[in-house]
Design a protein around this motif. Structure first.
Motif, short mmCIF file in Angstrom:
data_model
loop_
_atom_site.label_atom_id
_atom_site.label_comp_id
_atom_site.label_asym_id
_atom_site.label_seq_id
_atom_site.Cartn_x
_atom_site.Cartn_y
_atom_site.Cartn_z
N ALA A 46 1.15 -0.88 0.20
CA ALA A 46 0.09 0.12 -0.04
C ALA A 46 -0.04 1.19 -0.19
CB ALA A 46 -1.32 0.09 1.41
N CYS A 47 1.94 0.70 0.27
CA CYS A 47 3.08 2.45 0.54
C CYS A 47 3.48 2.55 -0.97
CB CYS A 47 3.92 2.54 1.41
SG CYS A 47 5.42 1.72 1.70
N GLN A 48 3.59 1.83 -1.58
CA GLN A 48 4.09 1.70 -3.12
C GLN A 48 3.39 2.13 -4.67
OE1 GLN A 48 7.86 0.93 -3.74
NE2 GLN A 48 7.80 2.02 -1.11
N VAL A 49 2.24 1.61 -3.76
CA VAL A 49 1.25 1.44 -5.09
C VAL A 49 0.44 3.28 -5.42
CG1 VAL A 49 -0.43 0.00 -3.88
CG2 VAL A 49 -0.11 0.33 -6.41
N LEU A 50 0.30 3.54 -6.67
CA LEU A 50 -0.62 4.43 -6.83
C LEU A 50 -1.90 3.93 -7.57
CD1 LEU A 50 2.23 6.87 -8.30
CD2 LEU A 50 1.26 6.59 -5.90
N VAL A 51 -2.54 5.21 -7.21
CA VAL A 51 -3.90 4.36 -7.44
C VAL A 51 -4.44 5.36 -9.06
CG1 VAL A 51 -6.91 3.97 -6.87
CG2 VAL A 51 -4.79 2.93 -5.50
N ALA A 52 -5.24 4.58 -9.98
CA ALA A 52 -5.34 5.39 -11.05
C ALA A 52 -6.71 5.32 -11.42
CB ALA A 52 -4.92 5.14 -12.61
N GLY A 53 -7.96 4.70 -10.85
CA GLY A 53 -9.08 3.85 -11.18
C GLY A 53 -10.08 2.60 -9.88
N ASP A 54 -10.62 2.39 -10.30
CA ASP A 54 -11.58 1.96 -9.51
C ASP A 54 -10.61 0.69 -8.77
OD1 ASP A 54 -13.86 4.34 -9.33
OD2 ASP A 54 -14.99 2.60 -9.98
N ILE A 55 -10.75 0.47 -7.30
CA ILE A 55 -10.17 -0.80 -6.98
C ILE A 55 -10.91 -1.67 -5.62
CG2 ILE A 55 -7.69 -0.76 -7.89
CD1 ILE A 55 -7.36 0.34 -4.83
N VAL A 56 -10.55 -2.45 -5.37
CA VAL A 56 -11.29 -3.80 -4.52
C VAL A 56 -10.49 -4.48 -4.35
CG1 VAL A 56 -13.03 -5.44 -3.70
CG2 VAL A 56 -13.96 -3.90 -5.35
N ILE A 57 -9.87 -4.14 -2.74
CA ILE A 57 -8.60 -4.83 -1.86
C ILE A 57 -9.85 -5.73 -0.31
CG2 ILE A 57 -7.44 -3.01 -3.15
CD1 ILE A 57 -7.43 -2.03 -0.11
N ARG A 58 -8.69 -6.16 0.00
CA ARG A 58 -8.91 -7.15 1.13
C ARG A 58 -7.50 -6.79 2.05
NH1 ARG A 58 -13.03 -10.69 2.02
NH2 ARG A 58 -12.14 -11.87 3.61
N VAL A 59 -8.18 -6.78 3.25
CA VAL A 59 -6.49 -6.83 4.50
C VAL A 59 -6.59 -7.93 4.49
CG1 VAL A 59 -5.94 -6.02 7.17
CG2 VAL A 59 -7.99 -4.70 5.62
N PRO A 60 -4.62 -8.71 4.71
CA PRO A 60 -5.16 -9.53 4.36
C PRO A 60 -4.76 -10.18 6.32
CG PRO A 60 -2.88 -8.00 3.80
CD PRO A 60 -3.93 -7.31 3.97
N GLU A 61 -4.55 -11.79 6.21
CA GLU A 61 -4.92 -12.31 7.40
C GLU A 61 -3.31 -11.34 8.39
OE1 GLU A 61 -7.06 -13.27 10.47
OE2 GLU A 61 -7.87 -13.51 8.08
N GLU A 62 -2.33 -11.12 8.05
CA GLU A 62 -1.36 -10.78 8.91
C GLU A 62 -1.37 -9.38 9.03
OE1 GLU A 62 0.23 -11.71 4.82
OE2 GLU A 62 -1.15 -12.53 5.67
N GLY A 63 -1.95 -8.74 8.53
CA GLY A 63 -1.79 -7.40 8.41
C GLY A 63 -4.03 -6.93 9.48
N LYS A 64 -3.93 -7.36 10.12
CA LYS A 64 -6.06 -7.36 10.67
C LYS A 64 -4.69 -6.33 12.20
CE LYS A 64 -8.71 -10.22 8.44
NZ LYS A 64 -9.63 -11.93 8.54
#
Length: 106
Positions: free
Chosen positions: A80-98
């Motif tokens: 998330a700290c590296q990626v830039l967003v240019a349109g609609d996306i759907v994401i999930r929080v991974p288990e280890e990031g909860k």
């Protein structure tokens, strides 16, 4: 652009600045997201699972490519700290990031 977080009860946020990282967008909308290294790309704690819209994301950074090579990122995962967003996306929080203080759905 809409960012939908599937396992946070399909919470949606709208953003319009393509120059900010996904992590900055999440934080600017008061969504707690794990990031142990301070968003410097030195770990993988801020990873997200991209469910749809991967074509709307910037190409993987050199940091992300390094983590893919050593197995720190699997297919469909981005930092998330590296990626830039240019349109609609759907994401999930991974288990280890909860985070323990957040109630996650599905």
């Amino acid at each position: 652009m809409k960012i939908k977080i599937e396992n946070l009860a399909n919470r949606e946020i709208e953003v319009d600045d393509q120059s900010q990282s996904l992590l900055k967008h999440l934080h600017s909308h008061h969504i707690d997201w794990l990031h142990a290294c301070g968003a410097k790309g030195r770990c993988t704690t801020c990873k997200v699972i991209v469910i749809s819209g991967s074509e709307m994301l910037s190409v993987p950074s050199k940091v992300e490519e390094k983590y893919v090579q050593i197995g720190g990122l699997k297919p469909g995962e981005r930092l998330a700290c590296q990626v830039l967003v240019a349109g609609d996306i759907v994401i999930r929080v991974p288990e280890e990031g909860k985070l323990p203080h957040i109630e996650y759905s599905g």
